[in-house]
Motif scaffolding. Structure first.
Motif, PDB file in Angstrom:
ATOM      1  N   GLU A 122       0.926  -1.326   0.061  1.00 59.24           N
ATOM      2  CA  GLU A 122      -0.042   0.072   0.065  1.00 59.24           C
ATOM      3  C   GLU A 122       0.821   1.305  -0.126  1.00 59.24           C
ATOM      4  N   GLY A 123       1.974   1.184   0.580  1.00 57.51           N
ATOM      5  CA  GLY A 123       2.947   2.302   0.469  1.00 57.51           C
ATOM      6  C   GLY A 123       3.267   2.766  -0.782  1.00 57.51           C
ATOM      7  N   LEU A 124       3.478   1.548  -1.726  1.00 54.17           N
ATOM      8  CA  LEU A 124       4.164   1.581  -2.906  1.00 54.17           C
ATOM      9  C   LEU A 124       3.174   2.067  -3.724  1.00 54.17           C
ATOM     10  N   LEU A 125       1.702   1.666  -3.749  1.00 53.40           N
ATOM     11  CA  LEU A 125       0.728   2.252  -4.322  1.00 53.40           C
ATOM     12  C   LEU A 125       0.513   3.507  -4.186  1.00 53.40           C
ATOM     13  N   ASP A 126       0.600   4.178  -2.989  1.00 54.81           N
ATOM     14  CA  ASP A 126       0.627   5.690  -2.554  1.00 54.81           C
ATOM     15  C   ASP A 126       1.487   6.299  -3.302  1.00 54.81           C
ATOM     16  N   LEU A 127       2.787   5.953  -3.538  1.00 49.15           N
ATOM     17  CA  LEU A 127       3.772   6.499  -4.274  1.00 49.15           C
ATOM     18  C   LEU A 127       3.563   6.319  -5.679  1.00 49.15           C
ATOM     19  N   MET A 128       3.060   5.120  -6.356  1.00 52.45           N
ATOM     20  CA  MET A 128       2.842   5.268  -7.604  1.00 52.45           C
ATOM     21  C   MET A 128       1.825   6.002  -8.359  1.00 52.45           C
ATOM     22  N   GLU A 129       0.863   6.061  -7.080  1.00 52.96           N
ATOM     23  CA  GLU A 129      -0.426   6.822  -7.682  1.00 52.96           C
ATOM     24  C   GLU A 129      -0.170   8.427  -7.842  1.00 52.96           C
ATOM     25  N   MET A 130       0.750   8.731  -7.077  1.00 56.10           N
ATOM     26  CA  MET A 130       1.143  10.273  -7.189  1.00 56.10           C
ATOM     27  C   MET A 130       2.045  10.420  -8.631  1.00 56.10           C
ATOM     28  N   MET A 131       2.598   9.445  -9.194  1.00 52.06           N
ATOM     29  CA  MET A 131       3.269   9.448 -10.601  1.00 52.06           C
ATOM     30  C   MET A 131       1.936   9.235 -11.655  1.00 52.06           C
ATOM     31  N   MET A 132       1.063   8.461 -11.355  1.00 51.30           N
ATOM     32  CA  MET A 132      -0.099   8.120 -12.069  1.00 51.30           C
ATOM     33  C   MET A 132      -0.641   9.145 -12.356  1.00 51.30           C
ATOM     34  N   ILE A 133      -0.955  10.422 -11.590  1.00 51.83           N
ATOM     35  CA  ILE A 133      -2.078  11.427 -11.851  1.00 51.83           C
ATOM     36  C   ILE A 133      -1.087  12.389 -12.380  1.00 51.83           C
ATOM     37  N   LEU A 134       0.094  12.384 -12.340  1.00 53.06           N
ATOM     38  CA  LEU A 134       0.764  13.306 -12.612  1.00 53.06           C
ATOM     39  C   LEU A 134       0.624  14.039 -14.358  1.00 53.06           C
ATOM     40  N   PRO A 135       0.489  13.056 -15.300  1.00 58.58           N
ATOM     41  CA  PRO A 135      -0.020  13.494 -16.614  1.00 58.58           C
ATOM     42  C   PRO A 135      -1.115  14.329 -16.672  1.00 58.58           C
ATOM     43  N   PHE A 136      -2.017  14.198 -15.513  1.00 56.95           N
ATOM     44  CA  PHE A 136      -3.255  14.921 -15.638  1.00 56.95           C
ATOM     45  C   PHE A 136      -3.306  16.398 -14.830  1.00 56.95           C
ATOM     46  N   THR A 137      -1.980  16.776 -14.536  1.00 56.97           N
ATOM     47  CA  THR A 137      -1.977  17.954 -13.794  1.00 56.97           C
ATOM     48  C   THR A 137      -1.275  19.013 -14.860  1.00 56.97           C
ATOM     49  N   SER A 138      -1.399  20.229 -14.572  1.00 59.84           N
ATOM     50  CA  SER A 138      -0.805  21.406 -15.410  1.00 59.84           C
ATOM     51  C   SER A 138       0.616  21.695 -14.970  1.00 59.84           C
ATOM     52  N   ASP A 139       0.829  22.231 -13.524  1.00 61.69           N
ATOM     53  CA  ASP A 139       1.707  22.788 -13.022  1.00 61.69           C
ATOM     54  C   ASP A 139       2.639  21.428 -12.493  1.00 61.69           C
ATOM     55  N   LYS A 140       3.324  20.809 -13.357  1.00 64.68           N
ATOM     56  CA  LYS A 140       3.845  19.559 -12.857  1.00 64.68           C
ATOM     57  C   LYS A 140       5.243  19.773 -12.213  1.00 64.68           C
ATOM     58  N   LYS A 141       5.961  20.564 -12.119  1.00 65.34           N
ATOM     59  CA  LYS A 141       7.298  20.989 -11.567  1.00 65.34           C
ATOM     60  C   LYS A 141       7.251  20.808 -10.019  1.00 65.34           C
ATOM     61  N   PRO A 142       6.586  21.545  -9.230  1.00 70.71           N
ATOM     62  CA  PRO A 142       6.173  21.304  -7.881  1.00 70.71           C
ATOM     63  C   PRO A 142       5.672  19.986  -7.447  1.00 70.71           C
ATOM     64  N   LYS A 143       5.203  19.231  -8.362  1.00 68.49           N
ATOM     65  CA  LYS A 143       4.541  17.927  -7.981  1.00 68.49           C
ATOM     66  C   LYS A 143       5.534  16.729  -8.210  1.00 68.49           C
ATOM     67  N   LEU A 144       6.309  17.174  -9.150  1.00 70.60           N
ATOM     68  CA  LEU A 144       7.734  16.263  -9.491  1.00 70.60           C
ATOM     69  C   LEU A 144       8.696  16.280  -8.127  1.00 70.60           C
ATOM     70  N   ASP A 145       8.833  17.782  -7.765  1.00 71.47           N
ATOM     71  CA  ASP A 145       9.795  17.980  -6.643  1.00 71.47           C
ATOM     72  C   ASP A 145       9.134  17.195  -5.335  1.00 71.47           C
ATOM     73  N   ASN A 146       8.014  17.137  -5.102  1.00 66.25           N
ATOM     74  CA  ASN A 146       7.309  16.483  -4.008  1.00 66.25           C
ATOM     75  C   ASN A 146       7.577  15.048  -4.001  1.00 66.25           C
ATOM     76  N   ILE A 147       7.301  14.418  -5.379  1.00 66.45           N
ATOM     77  CA  ILE A 147       7.324  12.985  -5.619  1.00 66.45           C
ATOM     78  C   ILE A 147       8.948  12.565  -5.288  1.00 66.45           C
ATOM     79  N   GLU A 148       9.930  13.303  -5.737  1.00 68.59           N
ATOM     80  CA  GLU A 148      11.288  12.871  -5.587  1.00 68.59           C
ATOM     81  C   GLU A 148      11.597  12.959  -4.061  1.00 68.59           C
ATOM     82  N   THR A 149      11.266  14.176  -3.317  1.00 66.21           N
ATOM     83  CA  THR A 149      11.509  14.177  -1.992  1.00 66.21           C
ATOM     84  C   THR A 149      10.813  13.176  -1.172  1.00 66.21           C
ATOM     85  N   LYS A 150       9.511  12.985  -1.358  1.00 66.41           N
ATOM     86  CA  LYS A 150       8.991  11.732  -0.560  1.00 66.41           C
ATOM     87  C   LYS A 150       9.459  10.425  -1.188  1.00 66.41           C
TER      88      LYS A 150
END
Length: 220
Positions: free
Chosen positions: A97-125
């Motif tokens: 479930e931890g892995l699915l949480d992390l992967m879901e952050m990457m799954m929704i990335l293509p549907f977001t407009s301002d990707k840079k802060p979200k990428l930074d958040n994913i990398e940090t987490k």
């Protein structure tokens, strides 16, 4: 045909991809039905196939299963990829479930407009919250739980490959995880799934995003 496994989803990764990976690990052949129109989705709704009006949908053993975690647990149990006892299952579920949480952050990335802060958040987490857990867990064992392959191992391989697509070199500080990734990639069933021509899906593109949004009538 009796015993046929059919996956209904979009022609892309999303929440179906961990299911594809797990079926591949279990060496289970499956067919795919790709949602391309709103009419297909509405027919599934009218036929009562989607309990909570959501995909993915997996037809297996005469059942029509929805909800990603429920599907993954069913497949893992059926094909002996879910641990030998309750304690193993609990650990596998926590990792999974931890892995699915992390992967879901990457799954929704293509549907977001301002990707840079979200990428930074994913990398940090990934670096601070998730990968340290697996680095510690893999300091000696070949597998995460119980000395044998489980669904958590399969998901960790999938997740690390997804991370490296976005952040090349991210595993350089996690040598145990990187070594694990290499070992898992050589497991015959997983190695086969990693080859060109398999049912593994590529990174989401604009066509995939447009189709999902039109079929589900999403607005962002």
């Amino acid at each position: 045909m009796a015993g046929r496994v059919v996956l209904t989803y979009f022609d892309g990764r999303g929440k179906m991809e961990p299911i594809r990976w797990l079926l591949a690990a279990a060496e289970v052949e499956f067919e795919e039905v790709f949602l391309k129109t709103r009419e297909q989705y509405e027919k599934l709704l009218s036929d009562g196939d989607l309990m909570f009006q959501q995909v993915p949908l997996v037809e297996i053993d005469g059942m029509k299963l929805i909800q990603t975690k429920a599907i993954l647990k069913y497949i893992a149990e059926k094909y002996n990829l879910h641990g030998k006892d309750l304690k193993d299952k609990a650990m596998i579920n926590m990792y999974s479930e931890g892995l699915l949480d992390l992967m879901e952050m990457m799954m929704i990335l293509p549907f977001t407009s301002d990707k840079k802060p979200k990428l930074d958040n994913i990398e940090t987490k990934a670096k601070q919250r998730y990968m340290p857990v697996f680095e510690k867990a893999l300091s000696g064992p070949v597998y995460l739980v119980g000395g044998k392959l489980s669904c958590a191992d399969v998901q960790l391989l999938e997740c690390t490959l997804m991370l490296e697509e976005k952040f090349p070199g991210i595993l350089s500080d996690f040598p145990n995880v990187k070594s694990f990734q290499g070992r898992m990639s050589r497991v015959p069933a997983l190695s086969k799934f990693l080859q060109p021509g398999s049912k593994r899906k590529p990174q989401p593109d604009d066509v995939y995003v447009k189709t999902v949004m039109e079929v589900l009538r999403l607005k962002f």
